[in-house]
Design a protein around this motif. Structure first.
Motif, PDB file in Angstrom:
ATOM      1  N   ASP A  43       3.515  -0.266 -13.296  1.00 33.18           N
ATOM      2  CA  ASP A  43       2.171  -0.185 -12.733  1.00 33.18           C
ATOM      3  C   ASP A  43       1.597  -1.576 -12.467  1.00 33.18           C
ATOM      4  O   ASP A  43       0.913  -1.803 -11.477  1.00 33.18           O
ATOM      5  CB  ASP A  43       1.262   0.587 -13.705  1.00 33.18           C
TER       6      ASP A  43
ATOM      7  N   THR B 126      -6.979  -0.177  -7.536  1.00 29.38           N
ATOM      8  CA  THR B 126      -6.274  -0.710  -8.703  1.00 29.38           C
ATOM      9  C   THR B 126      -7.152  -0.563  -9.934  1.00 29.38           C
ATOM     10  O   THR B 126      -8.371  -0.459  -9.838  1.00 29.38           O
ATOM     11  CB  THR B 126      -5.910  -2.191  -8.500  1.00 29.38           C
TER      12      THR B 126
ATOM     13  N   LEU C  76       4.682   7.782 -11.347  1.00 29.12           N
ATOM     14  CA  LEU C  76       4.337   7.057 -12.570  1.00 29.12           C
ATOM     15  C   LEU C  76       3.305   7.839 -13.389  1.00 29.12           C
ATOM     16  O   LEU C  76       3.390   7.924 -14.610  1.00 29.12           O
ATOM     17  CB  LEU C  76       3.773   5.672 -12.245  1.00 29.12           C
TER      18      LEU C  76
ATOM     19  N   ALA D 292       0.828  -1.192   0.000  1.00 26.22           N
ATOM     20  CA  ALA D 292       0.000   0.000   0.000  1.00 26.22           C
ATOM     21  C   ALA D 292       0.870   1.252   0.000  1.00 26.22           C
ATOM     22  O   ALA D 292       0.617   2.203  -0.741  1.00 26.22           O
ATOM     23  CB  ALA D 292      -0.929  -0.016   1.207  1.00 26.22           C
TER      24      ALA D 292
ATOM     25  N   LEU E  30       2.171  16.545 -11.304  1.00 29.98           N
ATOM     26  CA  LEU E  30       1.078  15.725 -11.816  1.00 29.98           C
ATOM     27  C   LEU E  30      -0.060  16.608 -12.363  1.00 29.98           C
ATOM     28  O   LEU E  30      -0.551  16.391 -13.479  1.00 29.98           O
ATOM     29  CB  LEU E  30       0.552  14.804 -10.713  1.00 29.98           C
TER      30      LEU E  30
ATOM     31  N   LYS F  16       0.193  -3.019  -9.081  1.00 32.70           N
ATOM     32  CA  LYS F  16      -1.176  -3.544  -9.065  1.00 32.70           C
ATOM     33  C   LYS F  16      -1.193  -4.911  -8.388  1.00 32.70           C
ATOM     34  O   LYS F  16      -2.047  -5.197  -7.548  1.00 32.70           O
ATOM     35  CB  LYS F  16      -1.677  -3.662 -10.503  1.00 32.70           C
TER      36      LYS F  16
ATOM     37  N   ALA G 218       2.693   1.561  -3.355  1.00 30.80           N
ATOM     38  CA  ALA G 218       1.744   1.935  -4.399  1.00 30.80           C
ATOM     39  C   ALA G 218       1.512   3.439  -4.388  1.00 30.80           C
ATOM     40  O   ALA G 218       1.596   4.101  -5.421  1.00 30.80           O
ATOM     41  CB  ALA G 218       0.424   1.194  -4.186  1.00 30.80           C
ATOM     42  N   HIS G 219       1.282   3.937  -3.199  1.00 31.98           N
ATOM     43  CA  HIS G 219       0.992   5.355  -3.119  1.00 31.98           C
ATOM     44  C   HIS G 219       2.184   6.207  -3.534  1.00 31.98           C
ATOM     45  O   HIS G 219       2.053   7.168  -4.288  1.00 31.98           O
ATOM     46  CB  HIS G 219       0.551   5.727  -1.702  1.00 31.98           C
TER      47      HIS G 219
ATOM     48  N   GLU H 157       0.626  16.981  -5.656  1.00 33.47           N
ATOM     49  CA  GLU H 157       1.792  16.812  -6.525  1.00 33.47           C
ATOM     50  C   GLU H 157       1.660  17.761  -7.736  1.00 33.47           C
ATOM     51  O   GLU H 157       0.910  17.485  -8.679  1.00 33.47           O
ATOM     52  CB  GLU H 157       1.891  15.356  -6.980  1.00 33.47           C
TER      53      GLU H 157
ATOM     54  N   LEU I  54      -0.828  -4.527  -4.725  1.00 35.84           N
ATOM     55  CA  LEU I  54      -2.066  -4.041  -4.130  1.00 35.84           C
ATOM     56  C   LEU I  54      -3.122  -5.137  -4.083  1.00 35.84           C
ATOM     57  O   LEU I  54      -3.778  -5.335  -3.069  1.00 35.84           O
ATOM     58  CB  LEU I  54      -2.609  -2.856  -4.937  1.00 35.84           C
ATOM     59  N   ASP I  55      -3.230  -5.869  -5.186  1.00 37.37           N
ATOM     60  CA  ASP I  55      -4.179  -6.982  -5.222  1.00 37.37           C
ATOM     61  C   ASP I  55      -3.889  -7.906  -4.066  1.00 37.37           C
ATOM     62  O   ASP I  55      -4.767  -8.313  -3.322  1.00 37.37           O
ATOM     63  CB  ASP I  55      -4.007  -7.781  -6.526  1.00 37.37           C
TER      64      ASP I  55
ATOM     65  N   LYS J 217      -4.671   5.870 -10.250  1.00 36.61           N
ATOM     66  CA  LYS J 217      -3.393   6.381 -10.739  1.00 36.61           C
ATOM     67  C   LYS J 217      -2.539   5.192 -11.138  1.00 36.61           C
ATOM     68  O   LYS J 217      -2.645   4.135 -10.518  1.00 36.61           O
ATOM     69  CB  LYS J 217      -2.687   7.157  -9.625  1.00 36.61           C
ATOM     70  N   PRO J 218      -1.630   5.234 -12.061  1.00 42.64           N
ATOM     71  CA  PRO J 218      -1.389   6.412 -12.902  1.00 42.64           C
ATOM     72  C   PRO J 218      -2.459   6.529 -13.983  1.00 42.64           C
ATOM     73  O   PRO J 218      -2.642   5.588 -14.741  1.00 42.64           O
ATOM     74  CB  PRO J 218      -0.019   6.105 -13.500  1.00 42.64           C
TER      75      PRO J 218
ATOM     76  N   MET K  94      -5.446  11.264  -1.114  1.00 38.18           N
ATOM     77  CA  MET K  94      -4.473  11.405  -0.029  1.00 38.18           C
ATOM     78  C   MET K  94      -3.599  12.636  -0.231  1.00 38.18           C
ATOM     79  O   MET K  94      -2.674  12.620  -1.032  1.00 38.18           O
ATOM     80  CB  MET K  94      -3.610  10.143   0.078  1.00 38.18           C
TER      81      MET K  94
ATOM     82  N   ARG L  45      -4.820  -6.550  -0.754  1.00 43.05           N
ATOM     83  CA  ARG L  45      -6.192  -6.111  -0.549  1.00 43.05           C
ATOM     84  C   ARG L  45      -7.239  -7.206  -0.702  1.00 43.05           C
ATOM     85  O   ARG L  45      -8.414  -6.938  -0.633  1.00 43.05           O
ATOM     86  CB  ARG L  45      -6.498  -4.952  -1.497  1.00 43.05           C
TER      87      ARG L  45
ATOM     88  N   LYS M 189       2.979   5.547  -7.460  1.00 48.06           N
ATOM     89  CA  LYS M 189       1.992   5.792  -8.507  1.00 48.06           C
ATOM     90  C   LYS M 189       1.937   7.251  -8.963  1.00 48.06           C
ATOM     91  O   LYS M 189       1.702   7.520 -10.128  1.00 48.06           O
ATOM     92  CB  LYS M 189       0.612   5.321  -8.044  1.00 48.06           C
ATOM     93  N   ASN M 190       2.144   8.163  -8.034  1.00 48.50           N
ATOM     94  CA  ASN M 190       2.150   9.566  -8.446  1.00 48.50           C
ATOM     95  C   ASN M 190       3.249   9.860  -9.453  1.00 48.50           C
ATOM     96  O   ASN M 190       2.972  10.379 -10.528  1.00 48.50           O
ATOM     97  CB  ASN M 190       2.257  10.482  -7.234  1.00 48.50           C
TER      98      ASN M 190
ATOM     99  N   ALA N 158      -4.231   6.359  -5.674  1.00 46.25           N
ATOM    100  CA  ALA N 158      -3.223   5.332  -5.947  1.00 46.25           C
ATOM    101  C   ALA N 158      -3.600   4.019  -5.276  1.00 46.25           C
ATOM    102  O   ALA N 158      -3.027   2.985  -5.553  1.00 46.25           O
ATOM    103  CB  ALA N 158      -1.864   5.799  -5.430  1.00 46.25           C
ATOM    104  N   ILE N 159      -4.590   4.101  -4.384  1.00 45.43           N
ATOM    105  CA  ILE N 159      -4.887   2.909  -3.578  1.00 45.43           C
ATOM    106  C   ILE N 159      -5.834   1.952  -4.297  1.00 45.43           C
ATOM    107  O   ILE N 159      -5.890   0.775  -4.038  1.00 45.43           O
ATOM    108  CB  ILE N 159      -5.486   3.319  -2.209  1.00 45.43           C
TER     109      ILE N 159
END
Lengths: 545, 124
Positions: free
Chosen positions: A351, B89, A316, A306, B15, A355, A309-310, B12, A358-359, B108-109, B57, A362, A313-314, B86-87
């Motif tokens: 990504d 999928t 990315l 988690a 972004l 993913k 990912a956070h 950001e 995260l999968d 995201k992305p 967030m 979660r 991802k930004n 981002a949390i």
């Protein structure tokens, strides 16, 4: 403890009985022996002599042979015949100086003979000597008796069974414990051949034992497990020692000391059992610990996922959008287009990894709906159809149409199947068979290392097998196949999260997933899903409606 | 036709800049960036966007709180907003934005085409 102090009795004056019908002779004898520390008694006839002897128990009788009525021979004979007086030493006094008379006297049990008229010194010397001998004999006998008692007490007090055997195996002595343990009486055993059968066919305690080698080699032998036979024919386990009895440098027999070890064997077996139980629970503890560690690992992977990912991802997203902007803006040359396409592709790959993470982290909640597993499989197959064609893989679809519906999170289960199909395709490379089979089972199939978890006994299970004809999985690989980040695929082709995510999903459905190599090559992945009653009822309602 | 107004709220800055550049290039939208969650409501009041893309967030005020404030505001409660996160999928969302608990999310992305599909869906 047996006291032996009685061996040293207080000295009592020796009693000497003098028997003569002649008062003068008696007088003379009395004078001769008086004052020498003896207690002196006199009798004037045979009858009187026997009475006094029986009552006073003298150590020695000086006995005149020639007497009116009962003569000395008869008195001696009677004294010797009566157990009360038999130990009394008899010295004959007689004028008869015939060898045959002396011999007759000795035959009757006399110890000596004094001829009349006697010499004072001779009488004193002989009386002294015989009293001394008598005393010593008495002492010796008493000591012997004491020793026997002592021996016997020791023998009988011993917890171990004891057999004394002669060279032929006959029991010379048997202690109480030996008799008790074998069920015979001591007298039954004493004198019997313990290594054999009795005449009536009863087998004696040591009938199954070999002749003790102590008889031949003169050594002590220990036998730690043997069977002795009880009187009732049953066997009981014993350990025994066998020691030779030496007499005059000859081995005359052996002493067997034995102990019933049934209890010990029981205890040992019990100990072994509890040791095994202990080992088992230790192993279970280890297993549980491993599972805990595994769970902790998964848990931390989840939390990490988690966070990653956070954070990832930004950036990315920035790269993604930036590249899109650049690719649309510039009319750049071919190389630039290629570079931007590669970079976009790389963003997608990054990504995908996230993913997966995260999968993985979660898969805790399901969005359940009544659905049929065959339908989910068909949808999943549709999605990999292109891959199958591309890799020239034949599909064998063996789905049981009668399967009941289940409560399923179709999207997640679909993810599992796609994952299994893609794994199978990648394992086969080019050319191969993909077999997808569904069956309904009343019991978990117990034919392999495939999942056999604890379902309710009455529960029906849906079994989905996904088989490939690929290269299979090594034992090492098999052991960690479900570990997060484990992968056999080349770098960049897999995240190593697919199967661990799949397992989480199946477990959330109350099922199990397992993999095994097929005997004919390739891998079979098996999913077992319990059929819950609610879903079945639901289907029936639908059909009715 | 008047350009649709799009507000981008994300801490950001790079972004929001990339999103703005991609959206503006279509020539169809007027785009404003806001990098402070705590200023998002005020910016919305001034800019009057048709749609807000809202990061969940953020360090000062979370997207959730911003959304709540917007909905309680008589002037702003009708502005549509889509969460960027981002949390979530991609599997859980769709190109035009996935619904979770009555709210729309973009994972995201995010790609330009997804942003465009989402705008198309909400404000046409």
């Amino acid at each position: 403890m047996v006291s032996v102090s009685t061996l040293h009795a207080e000295p009592v004056p020796d009693t000497v009985l003098m028997v003569d019908d002649n008062a003068t002779n008696l007088q003379l004898l009395y004078q001769t022996l008086d004052g020498r520390g003896y207690k002196l008694l006199v009798a004037k006839s045979g009858e009187q002599a026997l009475n006094i002897a029986a009552r006073a128990q003298p150590a020695l009788v000086l006995l005149d042979i020639m007497m009116p009525g009962m003569d000395g021979y008869e008195v001696c004979e009677r004294l010797k015949r009566d157990p009360v007086t038999e130990k009394i030493a008899v010295i004959f006094l007689s004028a008869l100086d015939d060898t045959s008379d002396k011999v007759h006297g000795f035959h009757l049990g006399a110890v000596d003979y004094i001829a009349k008229p006697f010499q004072v010194e001779e009488v004193i010397a002989r009386v002294d000597t015989h009293l001394k001998i008598h005393r010593l004999e008495q002492d010796l006998e008493r000591r012997n008796r004491q020793l026997e008692i002592l021996n016997d007490r020791i023998l009988q007090a011993m917890g171990e069974g004891i057999f004394g055997l002669d060279r032929k195996g006959q029991a010379i002595f048997v202690n109480h414990a030996a008799a008790a343990m074998t069920g015979w009486s001591e007298s039954d055993l004493t004198g019997s051949d313990l290594l054999d059968e009795k005449a009536d066919g009863a087998r004696m305690p040591m009938a199954e034992c070999v002749t003790p080698s102590s008889l031949t080699d003169g050594r002590i032998h220990f036998v730690d497990t043997a069977s002795f036979i009880h009187r009732d024919g049953s066997r009981f386990p014993v350990e025994y020692s066998c020691a030779p009895i030496h007499e005059d440098e000859r081995i005359t027999g052996v002493v067997v000391v034995f102990r019933d070890i049934s209890e010990r064997i029981r205890t040992e077996a019990e100990l072994k059992r509890s040791h095994e139980a202990l080992q088992k629970s230790h192993q279970e503890l280890l297993d549980a610990q491993m599972k805990l560690i595994q769970a902790a690992k998964l848990e931390s992977v989840g939390r990490l996922a988690a966070g990653v990912a956070h954070e990832v991802k930004n950036p990315l997203a920035v790269i993604q959008l930036g590249l899109e902007y650049l690719s649309a803006e510039g009319e750049g040359d071919e190389t630039e287009v290629l570079v931007i396409a590669d970079m976009l592709n790389a963003v997608q790959r990054a990504d995908t990894v996230i993913k997966g993470l995260l999968d993985f982290s979660r898969e805790k909640e399901l969005d359940l709906a009544v659905d049929n597993i065959n339908r989910v499989i068909d949808v999943s197959l549709q999605l990999v159809k292109h891959e199958l064609t591309q890799h020239n893989i034949r599909l064998f679809r063996e789905l049981d149409d009668s399967l009941p519906d289940l409560d399923l999170d179709a999207n997640k289960v679909q993810q599992v199947f796609i994952n299994l199909f893609m794994n199978a395709i990648q394992a086969m490379g080019k050319d191969g068979d993909l077999i997808v089979r569904t069956t309904i089972q009343d019991l978990p199939p117990g034919d392999s290392d495939l999942p056999s978890c604890e379902f309710d006994e009455a529960q029906q299970l849906i079994c989905v097998d996904v088989e490939d004809t690929g290269s299979g999985i090594s034992d090492e690989g098999m052991a960690q196949i479900f570990d997060p980040f484990f992968t056999t695929k080349p770098v960049g082709q897999g995240t190593g999260l697919g199967l661990s995510v799949s397992r989480n999903i199946i477990k959330l459905h109350g099922g199990e997933i397992g993999l095994d190599n097929r005997p004919e090559g390739g891998v079979v992945a098996r999913i077992l899903l319990p059929v819950n009653k609610g879903a079945k009822d639901g289907k029936e309602t639908n059909t009715a409606g | 036709m008047e350009k649709k107004r799009i507000l981008l709220v994300d801490d950001e800055a790079s972004l929001t800049r990339m999103m703005r550049l991609n959206l503006e290039r279509t020539g169809k939208y007027e785009v404003r960036e806001e990098n402070m969650g705590s200023r998002a409501v005020e910016t919305a009041r001034q800019f009057r966007p048709d749609l807000i893309f809202l990061d969940v967030m953020m360090p000062d005020t979370s997207g959730d709180e911003v959304a709540a404030q917007l909905q309680e505001d008589e002037e702003l409660k009708n502005i549509k907003f889509v969460f960027l996160t981002a949390i979530v999928t991609k599997g859980e969302t769709e190109p035009g934005g996935g619904e979770i608990a009555g709210r729309t999310f973009l994972a995201k992305p995010v790609k330009t085409e997804e942003l465009l599909a989402c705008i198309e869906r909400f404000v046409g």
